[in-house]
Design a protein around this motif. Sequence first.
Motif, PDB file in Angstrom:
ATOM      1  N   ARG A  27       0.819  -1.210   0.000  1.00  0.00           N
ATOM      2  CA  ARG A  27       0.000   0.000   0.000  1.00  0.00           C
ATOM      3  C   ARG A  27       0.850   1.256   0.000  1.00  0.00           C
ATOM      4  NH1 ARG A  27      -3.276  -1.129   5.217  1.00  0.00           N
ATOM      5  NH2 ARG A  27      -3.416   1.156   5.216  1.00  0.00           N
ATOM      6  N   ASP A  28       1.958   1.238   0.736  1.00  0.00           N
ATOM      7  CA  ASP A  28       2.778   2.443   0.834  1.00  0.00           C
ATOM      8  C   ASP A  28       3.381   2.811  -0.514  1.00  0.00           C
ATOM      9  OD1 ASP A  28       4.339   0.109   0.899  1.00  0.00           O
ATOM     10  OD2 ASP A  28       5.969   1.109   1.985  1.00  0.00           O
ATOM     11  N   LEU A  29       3.812   1.816  -1.298  1.00  0.00           N
ATOM     12  CA  LEU A  29       4.400   2.095  -2.605  1.00  0.00           C
ATOM     13  C   LEU A  29       3.332   2.502  -3.613  1.00  0.00           C
ATOM     14  CD1 LEU A  29       7.176  -0.630  -2.974  1.00  0.00           C
ATOM     15  CD2 LEU A  29       7.269   1.650  -1.929  1.00  0.00           C
ATOM     16  N   LEU A  30       2.138   1.948  -3.474  1.00  0.00           N
ATOM     17  CA  LEU A  30       1.040   2.347  -4.357  1.00  0.00           C
ATOM     18  C   LEU A  30       0.680   3.808  -4.111  1.00  0.00           C
ATOM     19  CD1 LEU A  30      -1.146   1.646  -6.439  1.00  0.00           C
ATOM     20  CD2 LEU A  30      -2.590   0.851  -4.538  1.00  0.00           C
ATOM     21  N   GLU A  31       0.577   4.207  -2.848  1.00  0.00           N
ATOM     22  CA  GLU A  31       0.266   5.599  -2.530  1.00  0.00           C
ATOM     23  C   GLU A  31       1.373   6.523  -3.012  1.00  0.00           C
ATOM     24  OE1 GLU A  31      -1.718   7.569   1.272  1.00  0.00           O
ATOM     25  OE2 GLU A  31       0.370   7.013   1.664  1.00  0.00           O
ATOM     26  N   ARG A  32       2.619   6.126  -2.832  1.00  0.00           N
ATOM     27  CA  ARG A  32       3.745   6.937  -3.278  1.00  0.00           C
ATOM     28  C   ARG A  32       3.754   7.097  -4.793  1.00  0.00           C
ATOM     29  NH1 ARG A  32      10.162   5.428  -2.361  1.00  0.00           N
ATOM     30  NH2 ARG A  32      11.027   7.413  -3.122  1.00  0.00           N
ATOM     31  N   SER A  33       3.421   6.014  -5.506  1.00  0.00           N
ATOM     32  CA  SER A  33       3.400   6.062  -6.969  1.00  0.00           C
ATOM     33  C   SER A  33       2.299   6.977  -7.475  1.00  0.00           C
ATOM     34  CB  SER A  33       3.207   4.641  -7.531  1.00  0.00           C
ATOM     35  OG  SER A  33       4.243   3.776  -7.120  1.00  0.00           O
ATOM     36  N   LEU A  34       1.113   6.884  -6.872  1.00  0.00           N
ATOM     37  CA  LEU A  34       0.020   7.764  -7.274  1.00  0.00           C
ATOM     38  C   LEU A  34       0.349   9.223  -6.955  1.00  0.00           C
ATOM     39  CD1 LEU A  34      -2.990   5.568  -6.072  1.00  0.00           C
ATOM     40  CD2 LEU A  34      -2.497   6.200  -8.444  1.00  0.00           C
ATOM     41  N   GLY A  35       0.995   9.456  -5.819  1.00  0.00           N
ATOM     42  CA  GLY A  35       1.382  10.815  -5.467  1.00  0.00           C
ATOM     43  C   GLY A  35       2.375  11.405  -6.447  1.00  0.00           C
ATOM     44  N   LEU A  36       3.280  10.573  -6.958  1.00  0.00           N
ATOM     45  CA  LEU A  36       4.236  11.045  -7.952  1.00  0.00           C
ATOM     46  C   LEU A  36       3.516  11.517  -9.213  1.00  0.00           C
ATOM     47  CD1 LEU A  36       7.236  11.224  -9.015  1.00  0.00           C
ATOM     48  CD2 LEU A  36       6.861   8.931  -9.919  1.00  0.00           C
ATOM     49  N   ILE A  37       2.493  10.787  -9.639  1.00  0.00           N
ATOM     50  CA  ILE A  37       1.748  11.157 -10.845  1.00  0.00           C
ATOM     51  C   ILE A  37       1.014  12.475 -10.634  1.00  0.00           C
ATOM     52  CG2 ILE A  37      -0.128  10.448 -12.378  1.00  0.00           C
ATOM     53  CD1 ILE A  37       0.706   7.522 -11.742  1.00  0.00           C
ATOM     54  N   VAL A  38       0.415  12.646  -9.469  1.00  0.00           N
ATOM     55  CA  VAL A  38      -0.277  13.904  -9.169  1.00  0.00           C
ATOM     56  C   VAL A  38       0.713  15.065  -9.186  1.00  0.00           C
ATOM     57  CG1 VAL A  38      -1.545  15.170  -7.383  1.00  0.00           C
ATOM     58  CG2 VAL A  38      -2.119  12.785  -7.867  1.00  0.00           C
ATOM     59  N   ALA A  39       1.913  14.842  -8.681  1.00  0.00           N
ATOM     60  CA  ALA A  39       2.918  15.899  -8.676  1.00  0.00           C
ATOM     61  C   ALA A  39       3.389  16.239 -10.086  1.00  0.00           C
ATOM     62  CB  ALA A  39       4.113  15.464  -7.811  1.00  0.00           C
ATOM     63  N   ARG A  40       3.400  15.271 -10.999  1.00  0.00           N
ATOM     64  CA  ARG A  40       3.892  15.491 -12.362  1.00  0.00           C
ATOM     65  C   ARG A  40       2.918  16.275 -13.220  1.00  0.00           C
ATOM     66  NH1 ARG A  40       7.453  12.925 -15.467  1.00  0.00           N
ATOM     67  NH2 ARG A  40       5.946  12.328 -17.092  1.00  0.00           N
ATOM     68  N   HIS A  41       1.615  16.124 -12.996  1.00  0.00           N
ATOM     69  CA  HIS A  41       0.610  16.654 -13.920  1.00  0.00           C
ATOM     70  C   HIS A  41      -0.211  17.749 -13.241  1.00  0.00           C
ATOM     71  CE1 HIS A  41       1.255  13.520 -17.004  1.00  0.00           C
ATOM     72  NE2 HIS A  41       1.509  12.747 -15.970  1.00  0.00           N
ATOM     73  N   ASP A  42      -0.090  18.978 -13.746  1.00  0.00           N
ATOM     74  CA  ASP A  42      -0.841  20.110 -13.192  1.00  0.00           C
ATOM     75  C   ASP A  42      -2.342  19.862 -13.174  1.00  0.00           C
ATOM     76  OD1 ASP A  42       1.550  21.416 -12.878  1.00  0.00           O
ATOM     77  OD2 ASP A  42       1.049  23.133 -14.156  1.00  0.00           O
ATOM     78  N   ALA A  43      -2.846  19.174 -14.196  1.00  0.00           N
ATOM     79  CA  ALA A  43      -4.295  18.983 -14.299  1.00  0.00           C
ATOM     80  C   ALA A  43      -4.853  18.294 -13.057  1.00  0.00           C
ATOM     81  CB  ALA A  43      -4.632  18.161 -15.549  1.00  0.00           C
ATOM     82  N   LEU A  44      -4.095  17.371 -12.471  1.00  0.00           N
ATOM     83  CA  LEU A  44      -4.575  16.627 -11.313  1.00  0.00           C
ATOM     84  C   LEU A  44      -4.473  17.434 -10.026  1.00  0.00           C
ATOM     85  CD1 LEU A  44      -3.104  13.085 -12.099  1.00  0.00           C
ATOM     86  CD2 LEU A  44      -5.407  13.969 -12.568  1.00  0.00           C
ATOM     87  N   ARG A  45      -3.853  18.609 -10.075  1.00  0.00           N
ATOM     88  CA  ARG A  45      -3.760  19.501  -8.913  1.00  0.00           C
ATOM     89  C   ARG A  45      -4.536  20.792  -9.158  1.00  0.00           C
ATOM     90  NH1 ARG A  45       0.855  21.227  -9.260  1.00  0.00           N
ATOM     91  NH2 ARG A  45       1.877  19.920 -10.820  1.00  0.00           N
ATOM     92  N   THR A  46      -5.546  20.702 -10.012  1.00  0.00           N
ATOM     93  CA  THR A  46      -6.294  21.890 -10.426  1.00  0.00           C
ATOM     94  C   THR A  46      -7.667  21.934  -9.776  1.00  0.00           C
ATOM     95  OG1 THR A  46      -5.148  22.000 -12.559  1.00  0.00           O
ATOM     96  CG2 THR A  46      -7.279  23.097 -12.412  1.00  0.00           C
ATOM     97  N   ASN A  47      -8.043  23.122  -9.347  1.00  0.00           N
ATOM     98  CA  ASN A  47      -9.423  23.377  -8.909  1.00  0.00           C
ATOM     99  C   ASN A  47     -10.031  24.455  -9.793  1.00  0.00           C
ATOM    100  OD1 ASN A  47      -8.094  22.657  -5.863  1.00  0.00           O
ATOM    101  ND2 ASN A  47     -10.018  21.681  -6.416  1.00  0.00           N
ATOM    102  N   PHE A  48     -11.357  24.594  -9.705  1.00  0.00           N
ATOM    103  CA  PHE A  48     -12.091  25.496 -10.585  1.00  0.00           C
ATOM    104  C   PHE A  48     -12.962  26.404  -9.728  1.00  0.00           C
ATOM    105  CE2 PHE A  48     -10.912  21.747 -12.853  1.00  0.00           C
ATOM    106  CZ  PHE A  48     -10.511  22.203 -14.095  1.00  0.00           C
ATOM    107  N   VAL A  49     -12.703  27.697  -9.835  1.00  0.00           N
ATOM    108  CA  VAL A  49     -13.442  28.680  -9.053  1.00  0.00           C
ATOM    109  C   VAL A  49     -14.068  29.698  -9.999  1.00  0.00           C
ATOM    110  CG1 VAL A  49     -11.930  28.388  -7.061  1.00  0.00           C
ATOM    111  CG2 VAL A  49     -11.435  30.167  -8.750  1.00  0.00           C
TER     112      VAL A  49
END
Length: 396
Positions: free
Chosen positions: A58-80
């Motif tokens: 689980r720890d490596l899966l969470e770390r891997s998903l976190g890396l992808i979120v850090a790489r792609h701006d779209a996944l760290r985007t909100n809409f106001v």
Amino acid sequence: MDRPTGPWVDERIPRISTSGHFPVSFAQEGLWYWDQLAPQNPMYHVAQGLHILGPLRRDLLERSLGLIVARHDALRTNFVSKDGIPVQVVSTSHALRLEFADLSGVSSHELADQLCSQEACRPFDLAKDLLIRAKLFRLHEADHLLVLTIHHIVFDLWSLGILYHELSEAYRAFTEGGYPQLPELPIQYPDFVAWEREHTSGETLESLTSYWHGALAGGPEFRHLALDHSRPAHPTNARGRTAAFVPADLAFALNRLSLRHRTTQFMTFMAALQTLLQRYSGHGHISVGFPIALRRRPEVSNLIGYFVNTLVLKCDLSGDPTFAEVLGRVRGATLGAFLHQDMPFEKLVSSLSPERAATPTPLFQVMFSPKNARPPVLELPGMEVTEFEPDTGAAK
């Protein structure tokens, strides 16, 4: 044949984004307004389920998903909303937490399916939430269900292949004690949006608008099929599903038909669908929508985001044409649509100003959305992974 209008492929997309507020893409603008009209509706959730058999960490899966979120701006985007207009806000840091539920004491597959569907339907707040969620259900020690839920406004089906590839590479590297060597992304999604808005304007927009007004001229505003019950007063987005299989000999015959008439499989199936709708409705002009990926540019080929436009194919089936004639008409209309695919659907609807109503959608009420013959695959070392689709109960 006309030259394609819109951006030329030899003009690079510049990297301009840094931080702060950015415009939304035309397609995102449409989804944002839908969310304002129907908040907490799961119709634009992209929900993917993965059944994982094997020694998952689980720890490596969470770390891997976190890396992808850090790489792609779209996944760290909100809409106001800014003066009633949606804008993107990209966070520089946004941690993804892998949620976990232990179902090892529960033997009911029905309950597991229900919990996965509930997770896929859990609403997003576009202004506040991280628009990707991951929840892991443990069935047994080496038997897990992973549910990934991502809002469509930041993610398309092409993005799923990118996510699977990067997740496979990251998890493998972390398992081996290393760090994933993923290529640097030349641009981010806000860069594409700025480029799209600049290039889909002025003379280019006028040319696109002129083509589509001509292509859709004379079509009906709304054409209803004969239904076994009346439409509801407001759209519910409720969906049903049925499966049908094409026998191998029929598939072979369809391929031969396509080759003989110089059509793609998409064109042949579109012609068949439009013929069927013509028989059911009795109308000579049939309009069908279909999605297209705006990924002709090499800079966006490995970028997670919402690169989708909707095109409308109107075909004249009047005069009792043969199917060969229908194929020719659909082929011509399809080639024209692809040449002018840069016209944002939202701008097309605005420029045509069709009659609007609460229930029927403008310009078309039937969409043809073929999927890739080879779906993306997630590969985790030492594990067997199979896909399933949690049911959100809603049609996009």
